[in-house]
Design a protein around this motif. Structure first.
Motif, mmCIF file in Angstrom:
data_model
loop_
_atom_site.group_PDB
_atom_site.id
_atom_site.type_symbol
_atom_site.label_atom_id
_atom_site.label_comp_id
_atom_site.label_asym_id
_atom_site.label_seq_id
_atom_site.Cartn_x
_atom_site.Cartn_y
_atom_site.Cartn_z
ATOM 1 N N ALA A 79 47.132 13.293 -0.774
ATOM 2 C CA ALA A 79 45.731 13.691 -0.924
ATOM 3 C C ALA A 79 44.815 12.481 -0.875
ATOM 4 O O ALA A 79 43.726 12.536 -0.289
ATOM 5 C CB ALA A 79 45.554 14.449 -2.235
ATOM 6 N N GLN A 80 45.262 11.390 -1.483
ATOM 7 C CA GLN A 80 44.447 10.173 -1.422
ATOM 8 C C GLN A 80 44.273 9.716 0.015
ATOM 9 O O GLN A 80 43.178 9.335 0.439
ATOM 10 C CB GLN A 80 45.112 9.058 -2.267
ATOM 11 N N GLY A 81 45.388 9.783 0.787
ATOM 12 C CA GLY A 81 45.281 9.416 2.204
ATOM 13 C C GLY A 81 44.359 10.350 2.947
ATOM 14 O O GLY A 81 43.561 9.927 3.790
ATOM 15 N N LEU A 82 44.482 11.690 2.611
ATOM 16 C CA LEU A 82 43.609 12.657 3.290
ATOM 17 C C LEU A 82 42.161 12.433 2.927
ATOM 18 O O LEU A 82 41.261 12.585 3.774
ATOM 19 C CB LEU A 82 44.025 14.086 2.915
ATOM 20 N N VAL A 83 41.899 12.057 1.649
ATOM 21 C CA VAL A 83 40.518 11.783 1.246
ATOM 22 C C VAL A 83 39.965 10.602 2.031
ATOM 23 O O VAL A 83 38.827 10.624 2.503
ATOM 24 C CB VAL A 83 40.458 11.530 -0.271
ATOM 25 N N GLU A 84 40.791 9.569 2.152
ATOM 26 C CA GLU A 84 40.330 8.412 2.925
ATOM 27 C C GLU A 84 40.077 8.798 4.377
ATOM 28 O O GLU A 84 39.062 8.410 4.961
ATOM 29 C CB GLU A 84 41.381 7.309 2.833
ATOM 30 N N VAL A 85 41.026 9.596 4.948
ATOM 31 C CA VAL A 85 40.832 10.014 6.346
ATOM 32 C C VAL A 85 39.613 10.912 6.466
ATOM 33 O O VAL A 85 38.809 10.797 7.404
ATOM 34 C CB VAL A 85 42.092 10.751 6.848
ATOM 35 N N SER A 86 39.422 11.834 5.474
ATOM 36 C CA SER A 86 38.265 12.732 5.527
ATOM 37 C C SER A 86 36.972 11.947 5.409
ATOM 38 O O SER A 86 35.979 12.246 6.083
ATOM 39 C CB SER A 86 38.354 13.763 4.393
ATOM 40 N N THR A 87 36.978 10.933 4.547
ATOM 41 C CA THR A 87 35.776 10.096 4.406
ATOM 42 C C THR A 87 35.463 9.408 5.722
ATOM 43 O O THR A 87 34.312 9.381 6.176
ATOM 44 C CB THR A 87 35.982 9.056 3.292
ATOM 45 N N ARG A 88 36.512 8.862 6.337
ATOM 46 C CA ARG A 88 36.303 8.188 7.619
ATOM 47 C C ARG A 88 35.824 9.176 8.673
ATOM 48 O O ARG A 88 34.914 8.900 9.457
ATOM 49 C CB ARG A 88 37.608 7.522 8.058
ATOM 50 N N HIS A 89 36.442 10.394 8.646
ATOM 51 C CA HIS A 89 36.014 11.415 9.624
ATOM 52 C C HIS A 89 34.595 11.873 9.353
ATOM 53 O O HIS A 89 33.835 12.145 10.293
ATOM 54 C CB HIS A 89 36.958 12.623 9.567
ATOM 55 N N ALA A 90 34.219 11.989 8.077
ATOM 56 C CA ALA A 90 32.856 12.397 7.755
ATOM 57 C C ALA A 90 31.851 11.383 8.266
ATOM 58 O O ALA A 90 30.795 11.748 8.786
ATOM 59 C CB ALA A 90 32.722 12.575 6.240
ATOM 60 N N GLU A 91 32.190 10.090 8.085
ATOM 61 C CA GLU A 91 31.292 9.066 8.611
ATOM 62 C C GLU A 91 31.183 9.166 10.119
ATOM 63 O O GLU A 91 30.086 9.089 10.681
ATOM 64 C CB GLU A 91 31.812 7.689 8.187
ATOM 65 N N GLU A 92 32.361 9.380 10.763
ATOM 66 C CA GLU A 92 32.326 9.516 12.229
ATOM 67 C C GLU A 92 31.542 10.759 12.628
ATOM 68 O O GLU A 92 30.773 10.726 13.593
ATOM 69 C CB GLU A 92 33.747 9.596 12.760
ATOM 70 N N HIS A 93 31.738 11.859 11.893
ATOM 71 C CA HIS A 93 31.011 13.100 12.220
ATOM 72 C C HIS A 93 29.514 12.929 11.995
ATOM 73 O O HIS A 93 28.703 13.481 12.748
ATOM 74 C CB HIS A 93 31.538 14.256 11.364
ATOM 75 N N GLN A 94 29.161 12.178 10.956
ATOM 76 C CA GLN A 94 27.746 11.936 10.703
ATOM 77 C C GLN A 94 27.135 11.184 11.862
ATOM 78 O O GLN A 94 26.047 11.537 12.353
ATOM 79 C CB GLN A 94 27.577 11.141 9.384
ATOM 80 N N ALA A 95 27.837 10.138 12.309
ATOM 81 C CA ALA A 95 27.331 9.374 13.454
ATOM 82 C C ALA A 95 27.293 10.264 14.702
ATOM 83 O O ALA A 95 26.341 10.224 15.484
ATOM 84 C CB ALA A 95 28.221 8.155 13.679
ATOM 85 N N PHE A 96 28.369 11.121 14.853
ATOM 86 C CA PHE A 96 28.404 12.024 16.010
ATOM 87 C C PHE A 96 27.267 13.031 15.953
ATOM 88 O O PHE A 96 26.648 13.350 16.966
ATOM 89 C CB PHE A 96 29.759 12.735 16.027
ATOM 90 N N ALA A 97 26.966 13.547 14.709
ATOM 91 C CA ALA A 97 25.868 14.502 14.560
ATOM 92 C C ALA A 97 24.536 13.862 14.898
ATOM 93 O O ALA A 97 23.667 14.492 15.520
ATOM 94 C CB ALA A 97 25.861 15.055 13.138
#
Length: 498
Positions: A97-115
């Motif tokens: 879960a910690q790894g997924l949180v880190e990946v989700s955080t990174r993906h959220a940042e990427e999605h924010q930039a993509f948005a």
């Protein structure tokens, strides 16, 4: 004897002592083993004071309680192991879960930039769309494009159907063309063979194809004129041939007769006499011809009267025939004539029923005998047979057809509503019996009452209402009406008759 018994007793006692020693040895071994086992398990029962005394006093209860403790300990051990496994699994889940949180955080940042980028692109596309659509709503443009798309799809479907029809038509045309080519080839080959045969035939007849074509070029009037001329020539040739034959025969007879009996002077006188006779006959012929012409003139003058006379004779012929029919004093001839007309109508209806009962046969009147009947056998090439040549079953079917035909004869004031048939069914085979009963059922469905008098037991299943005669002895019988209650008249029931 006593010494022997004593010896045996001593031997038995010796064996008993040996066994007893062995048992004591085993007991000592067991006690040692027990003490060793108790020494080994004593650490386990340190918390249970006096456990050895309890074991000694009640071994079964002690073993049962030990078994329960062992089961409880095993359950706790399994629970501990499962808890450790769950703890390890939770540790792995937390790490994952910690790894997924880190990946989700990174993906959220990427999605924010993509948005952000997509928002910028959407703004640019909106401005570009506004320029392209000229400010029209998207829904309107989408509806228009959808309508165009549907129209295009419809046009495409129609074009595809036309193309398919054209392809099928092309295939049909190709097949027809191939058939036409094949037929043309066969026709050319046939034309060549027939042309060769025609040339050979014309050569045998001494003519040519060009001459035949020249003759065929003339019209029908010319051909008819030539045919008449040829016929006239043939008749003239035949007549000349006949005259030549007659003259040749007369010459031969004259040459064979020898010199004439008359002298030359008598022959001259005879010629004068014959000339006078010929002249007289010519005058008589002229007189007869004049009389014939006068008669023709008179006939032409009286033609109207002759036509009126012929018309009167034709009108009188009808009355003459009627007079011949009804002219007898007892009226028998007219009665037979009227009966023959009724018989014709009866045969028309009877043959209609006979087609259902026995398609093989057809009834007809005997020529020259107004009221006699005969049978036409369709299976024997329409052979005409006498009704006496029919078998018993066939005679019954023919009689039934005549009865049904009589029932079909009706008028506005008279109608045959009841038909009774007495016996005859026992001579029929099962298939013919079924056809006859089906015909009677159809006749009953039209409103007529059909009564059947028969002893055939198989008919009882097909008859709805039955009147049975039950013997009671003493010369008396009882009528029993059985069947559908709705079809039995209320006045009928069980009646006693003598």
């Amino acid at each position: 004897m006593a010494a022997e018994s004593l010896r045996r007793a001593e031997e038995a006692l010796s064996r008993a002592e040996s066994v007893l020693k062995d048992v004591h040895a085993r007991l000592e071994t067991a006690e040692q083993t027990l003490r060793q086992v108790l020494a080994e398990v004593s650490p386990v029962f340190t918390a249970d004071v006096g456990w050895d005394r309890k074991l000694e006093e009640d071994p079964a209860t002690f073993r049962r309680k030990c078994g329960e403790r062992v089961v409880m300990w095993k359950g706790k051990e399994e629970a501990r192991l499962k808890a450790e496994e769950r703890e390890a699994e939770e540790q792995r889940h937390r790490a994952r879960a910690q790894g997924l949180v880190e990946v989700s955080t990174r993906h959220a940042e990427e999605h924010q930039a993509f948005a952000v980028r997509k928002e910028q692109e959407r703004g640019e596309l909106t401005r570009a769309r506004a320029a392209l659509l000229h400010g029209r709503p998207t829904a309107e443009v989408r509806a228009e494009l959808q309508a165009r798309l549907e129209a295009t799809e419809s046009a495409f479907e129609q074009a595809r159907e036309r193309a398919e029809a054209a392809r099928q038509a092309a295939q049909v045309a190709t097949a027809r063309a191939e058939d036409a080519v094949r037929a043309r080839t066969e026709a050319l080959a046939l034309r060549e063979s027939e042309g060769a045969a025609l040339t050979t035939l014309l050569a045998e007849r001494g003519t040519t194809l060009e001459a035949v074509r020249t003759l065929l070029a003339f019209d029908a009037a010319w051909r008819e004129a030539e045919a008449r001329a040829l016929s006239a020539l043939r008749e003239a040739l035949a007549q000349a041939t006949a005259v030549l034959a007659e003259r040749s025969e007369r010459r031969a007879r004259h040459e064979d007769s020898g010199p004439p009996a008359l002298s030359e002077q008598d022959a001259g006188a005879e010629c004068e006499r014959l000339r006078a006779e010929v002249e007289a006959r010519r005058h008589a012929e002229a007189a007869l011809h004049a009389r014939l012409e006068a008669d023709d003139t008179a006939r032409a003058r009286h033609g109207t009267e002759a036509a009126a006379l012929e018309e009167g004779r034709r009108a009188a012929e009808v009355w003459k025939v009627l007079g011949d029919l009804i002219g007898s004093h007892d009226g028998k001839r007219f009665k037979v004539f009227a009966q023959s007309l009724t018989l014709d109508a009866l045969l028309l209806h009877a043959n209609a029923h006979l087609r259902e009962l026995a398609r093989r046969y057809r009834l007809m009147r005997v020529p020259g005998h107004d009221l006699d009947l005969q049978i036409v056998d369709g299976d024997m090439g329409d052979e005409v047979r006498s009704v006496a040549s029919l078998s018993g079953g066939e005679s019954f079917l023919v009689s039934l057809a005549l009865a049904l035909g009589l029932a079909s004869l009706s008028s506005e004031t008279t109608q045959v509503e009841t038909l009774f048939i007495d016996e005859g069914f026992g001579t029929l085979d099962p298939e013919t019996l079924e056809v006859a009963l089906a015909t009677l059922d159809a006749l009953q469905a039209t409103g007529r009452q059909v009564g059947i008098i028969s002893h055939v037991s198989g008919m009882a299943e097909r008859i709805g209402v039955q009147v049975r005669v039950v013997k009671q002895g003493g010369g008396r019988s009882r009528l029993v009406v059985e069947g559908d209650p709705g079809m039995v008249p209320p006045s009928m029931g069980q009646q006693e008759v003598a």
